[in-house]
Motif scaffolding. Structure first.
Motif, short mmCIF file in Angstrom:
data_model
loop_
_atom_site.label_atom_id
_atom_site.label_comp_id
_atom_site.label_asym_id
_atom_site.label_seq_id
_atom_site.Cartn_x
_atom_site.Cartn_y
_atom_site.Cartn_z
N MET A 14 36.71 32.22 28.88
CA MET A 14 36.07 32.65 30.11
C MET A 14 36.19 31.71 31.08
O MET A 14 36.33 31.94 32.29
CB MET A 14 34.69 33.05 29.67
N ALA A 17 39.52 32.43 32.64
CA ALA A 17 39.64 33.82 33.10
C ALA A 17 39.08 33.50 34.72
O ALA A 17 39.39 34.02 35.53
CB ALA A 17 38.61 34.65 32.32
N TRP A 18 37.75 32.86 34.79
CA TRP A 18 37.23 32.62 36.01
C TRP A 18 38.18 31.93 36.92
O TRP A 18 38.29 32.17 38.09
CB TRP A 18 35.93 31.97 35.77
N PHE A 21 40.79 34.12 37.89
CA PHE A 21 40.36 35.11 38.94
C PHE A 21 40.12 34.51 40.28
O PHE A 21 40.17 35.17 41.33
CB PHE A 21 39.30 35.74 38.52
N ARG A 35 34.97 42.52 39.35
CA ARG A 35 35.48 42.46 38.18
C ARG A 35 36.63 43.35 37.95
O ARG A 35 37.53 43.38 37.66
CB ARG A 35 34.80 42.41 36.89
N THR A 69 40.66 39.11 30.32
CA THR A 69 39.67 38.69 29.78
C THR A 69 38.34 38.91 30.88
O THR A 69 37.25 39.37 30.47
CB THR A 69 39.56 37.14 29.23
N PHE A 70 38.73 38.81 31.90
CA PHE A 70 37.80 38.68 33.13
C PHE A 70 37.39 40.12 33.33
O PHE A 70 36.15 40.46 33.55
CB PHE A 70 38.44 38.06 34.34
N ARG A 71 38.23 41.09 33.30
CA ARG A 71 38.06 42.33 33.58
C ARG A 71 37.29 42.94 32.55
O ARG A 71 36.24 43.56 32.72
CB ARG A 71 39.25 43.19 33.64
#
Length: 71
Positions: A14, A17-18, A21, A35, A69-71
């Motif tokens: 995570m 992922a952040w 993103f 997201r 993962t973020f989505r």
């Protein structure tokens, strides 16, 4: 058969992922994109920019995984 999974692996996923993103959003000039508010074409453009910046393929794959993962 039990699988070995590192502790805090999900937290690391995570975290990255952040990070990806934020870079993705900044690239598109939309720091407040939600997201699910991005398309495959936007991801492809972002990845092409990373390719043009000589980012290795393995890292671009991590970017894809992070965005999933973020989505």
């Amino acid at each position: 058969m039990a699988l070995f999974v590192k502790e805090a692996r999900q937290e690391q996923e995570m975290k990255w992922a952040w990070i990806w993103f934020k870079q993705f959003s900044s690239f598109h000039g939309h720091p407040g994109v939600s997201r699910c508010d991005f398309s495959a074409d936007q991801v492809i453009q972002f990845l092409q920019s990373k390719r043009d910046a000589n980012i290795p393929a393995w890292k671009r794959m991590r970017i894809i995984e992070g965005l999933i993962t973020f989505r």
